[in-house]
Design a protein around this motif. Sequence first.
Motif, PDB file in Angstrom:
ATOM      1  N   ASP A 130       6.956   2.340  -3.528  1.00 54.03           N
ATOM      2  CA  ASP A 130       7.238   3.208  -2.991  1.00 54.03           C
ATOM      3  C   ASP A 130       7.685   2.269  -1.495  1.00 54.03           C
ATOM      4  OD1 ASP A 130       7.153   5.596  -4.711  1.00 54.03           O
ATOM      5  OD2 ASP A 130       5.347   5.718  -4.697  1.00 54.03           O
ATOM      6  N   GLY A 131       6.845   1.240  -1.048  1.00 54.23           N
ATOM      7  CA  GLY A 131       7.101   0.864  -0.011  1.00 54.23           C
ATOM      8  C   GLY A 131       8.756   0.098   0.389  1.00 54.23           C
ATOM      9  N   GLU A 132       7.779  -0.576   1.339  1.00 58.97           N
ATOM     10  CA  GLU A 132       9.117  -1.755   2.475  1.00 58.97           C
ATOM     11  C   GLU A 132      10.421  -2.586   0.868  1.00 58.97           C
ATOM     12  OE1 GLU A 132       9.798  -5.633   5.228  1.00 58.97           O
ATOM     13  OE2 GLU A 132       8.234  -4.439   4.505  1.00 58.97           O
ATOM     14  N   VAL A 133       9.906  -2.851  -0.080  1.00 58.16           N
ATOM     15  CA  VAL A 133      11.068  -3.355  -0.987  1.00 58.16           C
ATOM     16  C   VAL A 133      11.621  -2.639  -1.894  1.00 58.16           C
ATOM     17  CG1 VAL A 133      10.246  -5.284  -3.046  1.00 58.16           C
ATOM     18  CG2 VAL A 133       8.740  -5.700  -1.128  1.00 58.16           C
ATOM     19  N   GLY A 134      10.428  -1.246  -2.563  1.00 57.60           N
ATOM     20  CA  GLY A 134      11.692  -0.651  -3.032  1.00 57.60           C
ATOM     21  C   GLY A 134      12.776  -0.075  -1.797  1.00 57.60           C
ATOM     22  N   GLU A 135      12.423  -0.036  -0.958  1.00 56.99           N
ATOM     23  CA  GLU A 135      13.614   0.908   0.365  1.00 56.99           C
ATOM     24  C   GLU A 135      15.212  -0.326   0.430  1.00 56.99           C
ATOM     25  OE1 GLU A 135      11.699   1.130   3.996  1.00 56.99           O
ATOM     26  OE2 GLU A 135      10.911   2.420   3.033  1.00 56.99           O
ATOM     27  N   GLU A 136      14.000  -1.574   0.237  1.00 47.37           N
ATOM     28  CA  GLU A 136      15.301  -2.720   0.093  1.00 47.37           C
ATOM     29  C   GLU A 136      15.806  -3.311  -0.588  1.00 47.37           C
ATOM     30  OE1 GLU A 136      14.040  -6.857   2.097  1.00 47.37           O
ATOM     31  OE2 GLU A 136      12.404  -5.830   2.791  1.00 47.37           O
ATOM     32  N   MET A 137      15.648  -2.692  -2.145  1.00 48.36           N
ATOM     33  CA  MET A 137      15.861  -2.551  -3.158  1.00 48.36           C
ATOM     34  C   MET A 137      17.000  -1.945  -3.380  1.00 48.36           C
ATOM     35  SD  MET A 137      16.692  -4.460  -6.151  1.00 48.36           S
ATOM     36  CE  MET A 137      14.632  -5.740  -5.496  1.00 48.36           C
ATOM     37  N   ALA A 138      16.681  -1.151  -2.960  1.00 49.59           N
ATOM     38  CA  ALA A 138      17.710   0.548  -2.990  1.00 49.59           C
ATOM     39  C   ALA A 138      19.108  -0.018  -2.243  1.00 49.59           C
ATOM     40  CB  ALA A 138      16.796   1.746  -2.631  1.00 49.59           C
ATOM     41  N   THR A 139      18.703   0.023  -1.127  1.00 56.82           N
ATOM     42  CA  THR A 139      19.891  -0.502  -0.310  1.00 56.82           C
ATOM     43  C   THR A 139      20.535  -1.559  -0.905  1.00 56.82           C
ATOM     44  OG1 THR A 139      18.858   0.114   1.652  1.00 56.82           O
ATOM     45  CG2 THR A 139      20.421  -1.756   2.246  1.00 56.82           C
ATOM     46  N   ILE A 140      19.768  -2.536  -1.300  1.00 56.56           N
ATOM     47  CA  ILE A 140      20.978  -3.832  -1.998  1.00 56.56           C
ATOM     48  C   ILE A 140      21.799  -2.914  -3.366  1.00 56.56           C
ATOM     49  CG2 ILE A 140      20.415  -5.424  -3.803  1.00 56.56           C
ATOM     50  CD1 ILE A 140      18.194  -6.887  -2.269  1.00 56.56           C
ATOM     51  N   ILE A 141      20.662  -2.234  -4.268  1.00 55.02           N
ATOM     52  CA  ILE A 141      21.618  -1.849  -5.488  1.00 55.02           C
ATOM     53  C   ILE A 141      23.184  -1.033  -4.478  1.00 55.02           C
ATOM     54  CG2 ILE A 141      21.781   0.583  -7.159  1.00 55.02           C
ATOM     55  CD1 ILE A 141      18.649  -0.871  -7.303  1.00 55.02           C
ATOM     56  N   ASN A 142      23.174  -0.273  -3.976  1.00 57.07           N
ATOM     57  CA  ASN A 142      24.074   0.315  -3.378  1.00 57.07           C
ATOM     58  C   ASN A 142      25.007  -0.159  -2.666  1.00 57.07           C
ATOM     59  OD1 ASN A 142      24.864   2.768  -0.322  1.00 57.07           O
ATOM     60  ND2 ASN A 142      24.810   3.446  -2.987  1.00 57.07           N
TER      61      ASN A 142
END
Length: 338
Positions: A130-142
Amino acid sequence: MKKFTFILLLVAMTVIAGCGGNGDEGGAGEDSIKIIAAHNQTSPENPYQDGLLKFKEVAEEESDGAIEVEVHAGTIGTEESELVEKLQTGGADVVLVSPGFMTQTGIDEVNLFALPYLFTSYDHWEQTVDGEVGEEMATIINEESNNDFRIVGYWSAGVRHYYGKQPLESMDDLNGLTMRTQTSGVVANYWKETGAVPTSVAWGELYQALQQDVVDSAENAYPYFVQQNHHTTDNGKYITETGHDYTTRFLLVNGNEFDNYTEEQQEILLNAAEESVKAEREALYKQEDEYKQQAIDDGAEVNEIDRQPFIDLAKPFQDQAAEDMGVEDLLEKIRDNQ
């Protein structure tokens, strides 16, 4: 979680600004759409189903019925690879998949979330996704999927434990045991190092495989293997709480299709996704205890084990895997969240 969803919403709004035909004039009340939402579990009484039913409820209520959501519990695919393919080809609009199956699309970084003993508790897991790591992973996948996949929420499939034909008192007890788990990648390599023999068995065939001595053991979370009665077989009755994986599941939409929805539709679907995350996690956390007790009541034997040798073995695997995937910085952030 709200921060994560807000960022997703900002990304969606930015895309809309450059797309024709999706301005403020349109809305969910004006254009009806049908959403196919699917998971791979065949039993409707599981956290996945609870989450998607909440998604359906919120989407249909907030759109006054202009968005129709059809939920499929294993009916359009019991293998996650099938669901990923259907999301890409338009056979589904919202699917739930694990990191292992996402790597089959060529996005190796997602395997970070599948590393054994990466998380120490649900609090640690939630702070991460729910934090920074999740946001970065979402960006990588997209970005790496060219917008084919967009994360709209992080779900869990529970804490995974060993269950087999004998209890584990130490790591040595795994020597030579066949175990239904991933048969390639870091997860398989880890279990090989413990002495186990990773073996491939389809989820829908695992009860019979345990019953007929095809495999000696398996690993999964209480709400899933107890629902399937794996604990009632001779090769599943001994449960050792290894707690080796606080699992992550990705709630995905096809980003290219999502961009074609109106601004109002997108906002409603993101709200539905946020509420589905809350519902799925709440159901999962509750069922962990309920299904553990059911297993005990049904005659299964549960024991604890000193996890430290397993954790010590996992650390170099984590380090090497993160280096291979180029996500050493994310691994360090996850460790710092403890």
